[in-house]
Design a protein around this motif. Sequence first.
Motif, mmCIF file in Angstrom:
data_model
loop_
_atom_site.group_PDB
_atom_site.id
_atom_site.type_symbol
_atom_site.label_atom_id
_atom_site.label_comp_id
_atom_site.label_asym_id
_atom_site.label_seq_id
_atom_site.Cartn_x
_atom_site.Cartn_y
_atom_site.Cartn_z
ATOM 1 N N SER A 17 -6.066 -4.383 6.109
ATOM 2 C CA SER A 17 -4.696 -4.130 6.582
ATOM 3 C C SER A 17 -4.668 -2.874 7.445
ATOM 4 O O SER A 17 -4.003 -2.831 8.490
ATOM 5 N N GLN A 21 -3.757 -2.973 11.405
ATOM 6 C CA GLN A 21 -2.606 -2.230 11.911
ATOM 7 C C GLN A 21 -3.029 -1.199 12.948
ATOM 8 O O GLN A 21 -2.354 -1.032 13.984
ATOM 9 N N ASN A 315 -1.678 -3.659 0.145
ATOM 10 C CA ASN A 315 -1.353 -4.047 1.511
ATOM 11 C C ASN A 315 -0.432 -3.029 2.177
ATOM 12 O O ASN A 315 -0.592 -2.718 3.364
ATOM 13 N N LYS A 316 0.534 -2.508 1.423
ATOM 14 C CA LYS A 316 1.416 -1.487 1.992
ATOM 15 C C LYS A 316 0.636 -0.239 2.354
ATOM 16 O O LYS A 316 0.847 0.361 3.419
ATOM 17 N N GLN A 319 -1.188 -0.769 5.600
ATOM 18 C CA GLN A 319 -0.279 -0.703 6.751
ATOM 19 C C GLN A 319 0.053 0.746 7.107
ATOM 20 O O GLN A 319 0.091 1.117 8.289
#
Length: 463
Positions: A17, A21, A315-316, A319
Motif C-alpha cells: 500500500s 501510494q 492498509n491505512k 496509505q
Amino acid sequence: MAPQRMLVIGGDATGMSAASQARRLKAADELEIIALERGHFASYSACGIPYWVGGQVEARDALIARTPEEHRRRDIDLRMRTEATEIDLAGQRVRARDVDAGTEEWLGFDQLVLATGARPVRPPLPGIDAPGVYGVQTLDDGQALLDVLEKEEETPGGRRAVIVGGGYIGVEMAEALINRGYTVTVVDRGPQPMSTLDPDMGALVHEAMCGMGIETVRGAAVTEVLTDGGGRARGVATEDAEYAADVVVLGLGVRPETGLARAAGLPLGESGGLRTDLAMRVRGHENIWSGGDCVEVLNLVSGRPQHIALGTHANKHGQIIGANIGGGYATFPGVVGTAVSKVCDLEIARTGLLERHAAAVGLQFVTVTTESTSRAGYYPGARSMRVKMIAERRSGRLLGTQIVGGEGAGKRVDIAAVALTAGMTVEQMTALDLGYAPPFSPVWDPVLIAARKAAAAVRDDLT
C-alpha cells in the motif's frame, strides 16, 4: 539527478500500500521503489485464509489483491523470495538474501519502510515443530494446511483436528475444519474462548460452539504436542488429558515481527511493536517508517499504546506512509479497537475497552447487558443478540461495546465504534438517527437499547 530510493521490507498490506501510494504521487524518475518479500505471495488477504481453508472461498488467487507482475508494471521493483537480514542505519543500507539461491547483496535507501508484520505465537513445547502442526499466518501456511486436508479427505474414516487457542484465529479455524468434516476440539488456557471479550460474553461463544459440535476445553494449557513413531503429530497433551488429532492448528495469536528493528536499535514499545509518530515515522528517525502488525498504535479510549494486528489498520498505515514519502501529508490518529468475527452462525464483535482494560487504566465504570433481536420480532428471520456496554461513571462516556448473536449482530458494532471515535456519551447515543424498517431492526436498534440502559445506569449511579 538520480531518483531517491524507497526500500520496503515486507510485500503485503502495509508495504505494498505504501509503495503503490508513493508511486501514484511520484514517477519512477523521481522515486525508485524496491520491495522485498521473503514468501511466495504478496498483496493478499491473510484474514481470508480461514475461509479459503474452510471452502467458502474457492480459489487461493481470490485472496490476492495484486500480483507481483502487476506491481512491476507500475514501476515497483518487487523482489519475491528475498529476505532482509540486517539493517545498517549508519550506512543507510539493508542486507538482502535470495532465499532460494542463498546469495546476498546490500541495498541502499533514502527512505526505508518496515512492514515486517507479525509472527504467530509458537511456544517452545515438545513436538511443536513436528509435521502435522500448522499455523495460518501466511498464504504459504494456508496452502500447506489445505494440501494435507485435501489429501486426508481421500482417506475414509473420521478425521480429528485440535485447535490450540480460542481467539479469533482459533474459532475461525474451528469453523473451517467443521466445514471440512473434521471432529474439532479447541484447547484454550482461558476460562472462556475469545479472550477479546469479557468472560460473560465469552461464555455465550462457548455455549454456541458446543451446540455446533465443537468440543471446547477451557482453562487448559497445552504442555506437549504428541507424536507417533514417525515423528508426526498425533494429538496434544495438557496436564490432565490427551486429545487425539490428525492435524494440529495453532491459533495462539501473534506478536510483532521486529527482530530486524530490535537488532538495529530502533525504538520498541512494551508490546514489542515499533514506536511511531502520527505520520507513521519511526520515532527519532526522519527517513524510517513503519506500519501494520509490527507497530504499536494509540488506543483513543484508554490513551495508551497497544499492539493490534488487523488488515484494516495495516492498509491505512501504508496509505499514510506512501503519501508522506510521496510528498503529501497524512497522519494516523489511533484506533478504538474494533474487531468482528464469526464461528458458523454466531457473530462476535467488540470495540473499545473490556472491563479489565478499563480497570487497568484507572477508569471507573458501569456495565449493562441487554437482549434484543436483529429485526423486528414479528419479521421472519429475526435473530437474537446480546449487547454489553461499558460507560464511564459520572460522565457517561462510552468506553466499550461487545455484541454476540446471530446474523445481523456483528456489524452493528460499527455504531459504537463511531460513537467511541467521536467521544460520545451513552446519553448522546440514544438520540442517534439510525435507519429503521422491520426487515433491518426493531424500532429501537439493539445498540441504542443498550445505550438507553447504560444512560439510566449512569444516572442511577449519581444518586
